[in-house]
Design an enzyme around this catalytic site. Structure first.
Site, PDB file in Angstrom:
ATOM      1  N   THR A 188     -21.990   5.107 -47.245  1.00  0.00           N
ATOM      2  CA  THR A 188     -22.958   4.013 -47.337  1.00  0.00           C
ATOM      3  C   THR A 188     -24.363   4.595 -47.500  1.00  0.00           C
ATOM      4  O   THR A 188     -24.642   5.676 -46.984  1.00  0.00           O
ATOM      5  CB  THR A 188     -22.880   3.185 -46.040  1.00  0.00           C
ATOM      6  OG1 THR A 188     -21.553   2.701 -45.907  1.00  0.00           O
ATOM      7  CG2 THR A 188     -23.848   2.008 -46.053  1.00  0.00           C
ATOM      8  N   ASP A 194     -20.701  11.000 -48.032  1.00  0.00           N
ATOM      9  CA  ASP A 194     -21.562  10.096 -47.274  1.00  0.00           C
ATOM     10  C   ASP A 194     -22.954  10.706 -47.116  1.00  0.00           C
ATOM     11  O   ASP A 194     -23.112  11.931 -47.174  1.00  0.00           O
ATOM     12  CB  ASP A 194     -20.935   9.830 -45.889  1.00  0.00           C
ATOM     13  CG  ASP A 194     -21.305   8.465 -45.332  1.00  0.00           C
ATOM     14  OD1 ASP A 194     -22.280   7.866 -45.818  1.00  0.00           O
ATOM     15  OD2 ASP A 194     -20.620   8.010 -44.403  1.00  0.00           O
ATOM     16  N   GLY A 231     -26.494   6.328 -39.548  1.00  0.00           N
ATOM     17  CA  GLY A 231     -26.605   4.964 -39.053  1.00  0.00           C
ATOM     18  C   GLY A 231     -27.853   4.239 -39.513  1.00  0.00           C
ATOM     19  O   GLY A 231     -28.123   3.123 -39.068  1.00  0.00           O
ATOM     20  N   GLU A 262     -18.319   4.652 -40.676  1.00  0.00           N
ATOM     21  CA  GLU A 262     -18.536   5.943 -41.349  1.00  0.00           C
ATOM     22  C   GLU A 262     -17.907   7.080 -40.548  1.00  0.00           C
ATOM     23  O   GLU A 262     -17.248   7.962 -41.101  1.00  0.00           O
ATOM     24  CB  GLU A 262     -20.041   6.202 -41.524  1.00  0.00           C
ATOM     25  CG  GLU A 262     -20.683   5.290 -42.551  1.00  0.00           C
ATOM     26  CD  GLU A 262     -22.197   5.461 -42.642  1.00  0.00           C
ATOM     27  OE1 GLU A 262     -22.725   5.312 -43.738  1.00  0.00           O
ATOM     28  OE2 GLU A 262     -22.842   5.738 -41.609  1.00  0.00           O
TER      29      GLU A 262
HETATM   30  C1  5RP Z   1     -25.721   4.390 -43.214  1.00  0.00           C
HETATM   31  C2  5RP Z   1     -25.993   5.853 -43.204  1.00  0.00           C
HETATM   32  C3  5RP Z   1     -26.572   6.427 -44.454  1.00  0.00           C
HETATM   33  O1  5RP Z   1     -25.658   7.315 -45.005  1.00  0.00           O
HETATM   34  C4  5RP Z   1     -27.852   7.132 -44.089  1.00  0.00           C
HETATM   35  O2  5RP Z   1     -28.736   6.175 -43.503  1.00  0.00           O
HETATM   36  C5  5RP Z   1     -28.521   7.767 -45.301  1.00  0.00           C
HETATM   37  O3  5RP Z   1     -28.924   6.783 -46.191  1.00  0.00           O
HETATM   38  P1  5RP Z   1     -29.734   7.100 -47.515  1.00  0.00           P
HETATM   39  O4  5RP Z   1     -28.830   7.892 -48.404  1.00  0.00           O
HETATM   40  O5  5RP Z   1     -30.089   5.745 -48.062  1.00  0.00           O
HETATM   41  O6  5RP Z   1     -30.966   7.887 -47.131  1.00  0.00           O
HETATM   42  O7  5RP Z   1     -25.753   6.552 -42.262  1.00  0.00           O
HETATM   43  O8  5RP Z   1     -25.310   3.935 -41.954  1.00  0.00           O
END
Ligand code: 5RP
Length: 237
Positions: free
Chosen positions: A33, A90, A104, A112
């Site tokens: 995510t 991720d 998070g 996740e």
């Molecule tokens: C979601 C997460 C995301 O992987 C984390 O916040 C990184 O996000 P981004 O790639 O938009 O910086 O842990 O719960």
């Protein structure tokens, strides 16, 4: 500067693509995510459409991942349908020198952690701003909590020396509600000297579903960097 030239976006795109290029045909893939993983999903979709990649099955870690995967034609399954996950991709909010993470930022850390921990190989995709010497130095630690337990959990976290705040929605009145229907507390700790111990201590508080410390879960970190004006990918394994 146009969006295409935004260095952070370029770094995220490069690492997302690099991670997706490591996925092989016939794999079961954990779909993370966040804004970096989104690029990996786009690349997986492209590779499937071109025929370069075939027969993959995705396990989404959030509503975001599931909606995008469907749009991109990535077939989805659930944990009930598989006996293993080959690879998970991720993002992360912080990465320390031991490859421990805080996750998070998108309130998806419970699913996740479930999916990323089950994967034979967990690849983390970040831009270079996410690398820290010590976890908790730039990002508050997210904790998913059952709504009825919010008051006792906040009290227990204060006793541990943390300063908790309930995450509030943006363009939504009231608190953020997770994909599981729970709330998220973001906690400021002065120093997280022992992430493994804190991860367990927090999860032992009744009413806590999961916290965003991922200790000993990541196998490979792909770090997006800009070198001589060009986006590059550094591999930490
Ligand atoms: C979601 C997460 C995301 O992987 C984390 O916040 C990184 O996000 P981004 O790639 O938009 O910086 O842990 O719960």
């Amino acid at each position: 500067m146009t969006t295409e030239q935004d260095p952070v976006k370029l770094m995220k795109q490069q690492v997302g693509f690099a991670a997706a290029d490591r996925v092989q045909s016939h794999s079961i893939v954990g779909l993370g995510t966040g804004s970096t993983t989104v690029h990996a999903l786009y690349r997986l979709g492209e590779r499937l459409r071109s025929g370069e990649l075939e027969d993959i099955k995705g396990i989404p870690t959030s509503f975001q991942a599931s909606v995008l995967a469907k749009e991109l034609g990535i077939p989805l399954v659930t944990l009930d349908d598989v006996d293993h996950i080959d690879i998970a991709i991720d993002g992360a909010d912080e990465v320390d020198p031991h490859k421990n993470l805080i996750k998070g930022g998108g309130a998806a850390h419970t699913r996740e952690k479930l999916v990323d921990s089950l994967a034979d190989q967990f690849i983390v995709v970040v831009d270079s701003s996410k690398l820290v010497d010590r976890l908790g130095s730039t990002f508050l630690l997210p904790v998913e909590v059952l709504p009825i337990a919010i008051t006792p959990v906040m009290a227990a976290i204060k006793k541990l020396g943390g300063q908790p705040e309930i995450r509030m929605g943006v363009k939504k009145a009231g608190p953020v509600v997770t994909d599981q229907g729970n709330l998220v507390i973001d906690v400021k700790f002065d120093s997280i000297s022992n992430p493994a111990e804190l991860e367990k201590t927090l999860n032992n508080i009744p009413g806590v579903l999961e916290n965003g410390l991922f200790v000993g879960v990541a196998d490979i970190i792909l770090v997006g960097e800009i070198k001589d004006g060009q986006p590059t990918v550094r591999v930490i394994s």
